[in-house]
Motif scaffolding. Structure first.
Motif, PDB file in Angstrom:
ATOM      1  N   ASP A   1       0.902  -1.059   0.082  1.00  0.00           N
ATOM      2  CA  ASP A   1      -0.110  -0.101   0.234  1.00  0.00           C
ATOM      3  C   ASP A   1       1.003   1.318  -0.107  1.00  0.00           C
ATOM      4  O   ASP A   1       1.217   2.079   0.908  1.00  0.00           O
ATOM      5  N   TRP A   2       1.423   1.432  -1.066  1.00  0.00           N
ATOM      6  CA  TRP A   2       2.596   2.440  -1.153  1.00  0.00           C
ATOM      7  C   TRP A   2       1.697   3.964  -0.887  1.00  0.00           C
ATOM      8  O   TRP A   2       2.721   4.977  -0.743  1.00  0.00           O
ATOM      9  N   TYR A   3       0.553   3.905  -1.224  1.00  0.00           N
ATOM     10  CA  TYR A   3      -0.160   5.426  -0.978  1.00  0.00           C
ATOM     11  C   TYR A   3       0.125   5.888   0.517  1.00  0.00           C
ATOM     12  O   TYR A   3       0.298   6.803   1.029  1.00  0.00           O
ATOM     13  N   THR A   4      -0.411   4.901   1.058  1.00  0.00           N
ATOM     14  CA  THR A   4      -0.335   4.863   2.687  1.00  0.00           C
ATOM     15  C   THR A   4       1.349   5.377   3.088  1.00  0.00           C
ATOM     16  O   THR A   4       1.727   6.171   4.176  1.00  0.00           O
ATOM     17  N   LEU A   5       2.258   4.423   2.562  1.00  0.00           N
ATOM     18  CA  LEU A   5       3.723   4.538   2.962  1.00  0.00           C
ATOM     19  C   LEU A   5       4.072   5.889   2.550  1.00  0.00           C
ATOM     20  O   LEU A   5       4.830   6.586   3.362  1.00  0.00           O
TER      21      LEU A   5
ATOM     22  N   PRO B   1       8.359   0.454  -8.817  1.00  0.00           N
ATOM     23  CA  PRO B   1       9.418  -0.063  -7.910  1.00  0.00           C
ATOM     24  C   PRO B   1       9.064  -0.045  -6.558  1.00  0.00           C
ATOM     25  O   PRO B   1       9.758  -0.882  -5.669  1.00  0.00           O
ATOM     26  N   ILE B   2       8.275   1.049  -6.024  1.00  0.00           N
ATOM     27  CA  ILE B   2       8.009   0.961  -4.602  1.00  0.00           C
ATOM     28  C   ILE B   2       7.376  -0.167  -4.011  1.00  0.00           C
ATOM     29  O   ILE B   2       7.933  -0.454  -2.898  1.00  0.00           O
ATOM     30  N   LYS B   3       6.533  -0.677  -4.708  1.00  0.00           N
ATOM     31  CA  LYS B   3       5.798  -1.672  -4.251  1.00  0.00           C
ATOM     32  C   LYS B   3       6.867  -3.093  -3.912  1.00  0.00           C
ATOM     33  O   LYS B   3       6.865  -3.696  -3.121  1.00  0.00           O
ATOM     34  N   GLU B   4       7.722  -3.333  -4.909  1.00  0.00           N
ATOM     35  CA  GLU B   4       8.748  -4.029  -4.839  1.00  0.00           C
ATOM     36  C   GLU B   4       9.599  -3.871  -3.383  1.00  0.00           C
ATOM     37  O   GLU B   4      10.153  -5.080  -2.771  1.00  0.00           O
ATOM     38  N   TYR B   5       9.982  -2.826  -3.463  1.00  0.00           N
ATOM     39  CA  TYR B   5      10.925  -2.180  -2.355  1.00  0.00           C
ATOM     40  C   TYR B   5      10.206  -2.565  -0.939  1.00  0.00           C
ATOM     41  O   TYR B   5      10.611  -3.228  -0.230  1.00  0.00           O
ATOM     42  N   MET B   6       8.799  -2.349  -0.995  1.00  0.00           N
ATOM     43  CA  MET B   6       8.132  -2.688   0.234  1.00  0.00           C
ATOM     44  C   MET B   6       8.101  -4.104   0.707  1.00  0.00           C
ATOM     45  O   MET B   6       8.529  -4.325   1.841  1.00  0.00           O
ATOM     46  N   THR B   7       7.910  -4.679  -0.460  1.00  0.00           N
ATOM     47  CA  THR B   7       7.711  -6.411  -0.220  1.00  0.00           C
ATOM     48  C   THR B   7       9.072  -6.906   0.445  1.00  0.00           C
ATOM     49  O   THR B   7       9.095  -7.857   1.330  1.00  0.00           O
ATOM     50  N   ARG B   8      10.175  -6.411  -0.254  1.00  0.00           N
ATOM     51  CA  ARG B   8      11.437  -7.022  -0.090  1.00  0.00           C
ATOM     52  C   ARG B   8      11.947  -6.453   1.727  1.00  0.00           C
ATOM     53  O   ARG B   8      12.329  -7.179   2.466  1.00  0.00           O
ATOM     54  N   VAL B   9      11.478  -5.381   1.799  1.00  0.00           N
ATOM     55  CA  VAL B   9      11.655  -4.831   3.299  1.00  0.00           C
ATOM     56  C   VAL B   9      11.084  -5.495   4.294  1.00  0.00           C
ATOM     57  O   VAL B   9      11.228  -6.062   5.426  1.00  0.00           O
ATOM     58  N   LEU B  10       9.923  -5.787   4.035  1.00  0.00           N
ATOM     59  CA  LEU B  10       8.555  -6.544   5.062  1.00  0.00           C
ATOM     60  C   LEU B  10       9.060  -8.119   5.141  1.00  0.00           C
ATOM     61  O   LEU B  10       8.815  -8.751   6.009  1.00  0.00           O
TER      62      LEU B  10
END
Length: 417
Positions: free
Chosen positions: A191-195, A384-393
């Motif tokens: 949920d990159w909008y919330t991020l 790419p923000i979505k993939e970034y979030m998944t990797r960090v989580l």
């Protein structure tokens, strides 16, 4: 953010004030207005048209309703059509304005904004994307943004007497709620909008313009702090790390009865109750909490601006329509009718009677939008923000992943670098 609409239609398929010619009608100048499906109700448009034509006896409105599907190509074509039969006013998504302003195809409405339209009180999330340098092309019309939708009964059972007002309180309360088979919050991992809101609250951004070039900035210390808060909050539920809020639709997950909170637009509550009538009367809303109780958290602001094509046959008539639609009288009426946030912070009191809309208005007062560049659409196309979030989580090193994602954002924003 598309609502219900319309069908006061003549044989031509367009909404007009009258289908036949009236005495003296040939003396009126017709202003063609493109509005999007479900942005305003049939009754609102009827009343606005009658009022506008009564107070502008030399003008006649031809309001044509457009579908969101395929609208970008349709608007682009209209902006390059010099036949004189195109629209004079167009409703566009607030973040789409840079896409249409590119190439000088929109009229510069800066003077009208400064003189007549109260631009100092505009919601920043609507006004900023409509601006390029010192020129104002998009005029804010209405807004909507995310709030926290929550279960009042679960908060009461957990001993939480009021909604949290700070991020620290939000984490503490959500941890209390996250027990006994209940998810304290359902927050999908992508949920990159919330991020984005958390990043903005920390003083960071998704990308910044430096020396006339855009650069991804997810790797800044401020942006990394925003991602860290997202990680901590997301962990207090069972949201999937590798999907966004639509996969599966979070309204359905919430309707299952085992979730205390979601971050969503208030209108989603209607879908939740339809799927689970037992939740009727149990849902509440509060603004996304900020770092301090002094102000709510920053949120992504969606909504619409009005633009005037540079090829309009009568810019004076077109701006008269824009001024009327975005003025206090009709903008307030639209907000009340459609449960929107009005375009100015000074009009927020018009929606205080609706809990969900009032929560939106509190956040919208300092909301933001995505970076104001036509190339941002290329970022979202394969985000790419979505993939970034998944990797960090998933446990990857945040700094390394942020550098990788920032580089990919930069490539999309400045492909020649």
């Amino acid at each position: 953010m598309r609502r219900r609409l319309l069908a006061l239609v003549c044989a031509t398929g367009c909404l007009v004030s009258a289908c036949g010619m009236l005495p003296g009608e040939h003396e009126r100048k017709t202003v063609t207005v493109w509005l999007m499906k479900d942005s305003a109700s049939k009754d609102f448009l009827r009343r606005f048209t009658e009022d506008f034509e009564r107070t502008h006896t030399d003008l006649r409105l031809d309001i044509r309703i457009q579908e969101w599907t395929g609208i970008v190509d349709k608007v682009r074509k209209a902006l390059t059509d010099d036949s004189g039969h195109g629209p004079d006013v167009i409703e566009v998504g607030n973040t789409q304005v840079p896409l249409y302003a590119d190439g000088g195809r929109l009229a510069d409405l800066t003077l009208e904004s400064m003189r007549d339209w109260g631009k100092d009180a505009w919601l920043p999330g609507l006004a900023e994307p409509g601006k390029d340098g010192n020129a104002q092309y998009g005029i804010p019309w209405y807004a909507a943004n995310r709030v926290v939708v929550y279960r009042k009964d679960l908060f009461e059972a957990a001993g939480i007497t009021r909604p949290p007002r700070t991020r620290a309180e939000w984490l503490t309360d959500t941890e209390k709620l996250n027990s006994g088979g209940i998810q304290g919050i359902y927050l999908a991992g992508q949920d990159w909008y919330t991020l984005s809101g958390f990043i903005w609250d920390e003083g960071g951004d998704l990308a910044e313009q430096r020396d006339y070039r855009w650069k991804g900035t997810l790797d800044s210390p401020a942006a990394l702090r925003g991602m860290d808060f997202y990680r901590r909050l997301q962990a207090l539920g069972a949201g999937p790390a590798d999907a966004d809020e639509e996969h599966p639709p979070q309204a359905g997950v919430f309707a299952g009865g085992k979730v205390a909170q979601i971050v969503a637009v208030p209108g989603l509550a209607q879908s939740i109750v339809r799927q689970n009538p037992g939740l009727n009367g149990k849902l509440g809303f509060f603004p996304v909490p900020g770092k301090s109780a002094a102000r709510p958290g920053t949120v992504f602001t969606g909504g619409s601006d009005l633009v005037v094509p540079d090829n309009t046959g009568d810019q004076f008539a077109a701006t008269a329509v824009v001024g009327a639609l975005t003025g206090a009288k009709w903008d307030t009426e639209l907000a009340r009718t459609m449960n929107y946030v009005p375009n100015k912070t000074t009009l927020a009191s018009a929606v205080t009677g609706e809990e969900g809309v009032a929560a939106m208005a509190a956040g919208a007062a300092h909301g933001r939008a995505t970076p104001s560049t036509p190339q941002w659409a290329d970022v979202e196309a394969d985000n790419p923000i979505k993939e970034y979030m998944t990797r960090v989580l998933g446990g990857a090193d945040p700094a390394a992943e942020a550098r990788r994602a920032s580089a990919r954002v930069t490539e999309r924003l400045t492909p020649d670098v």
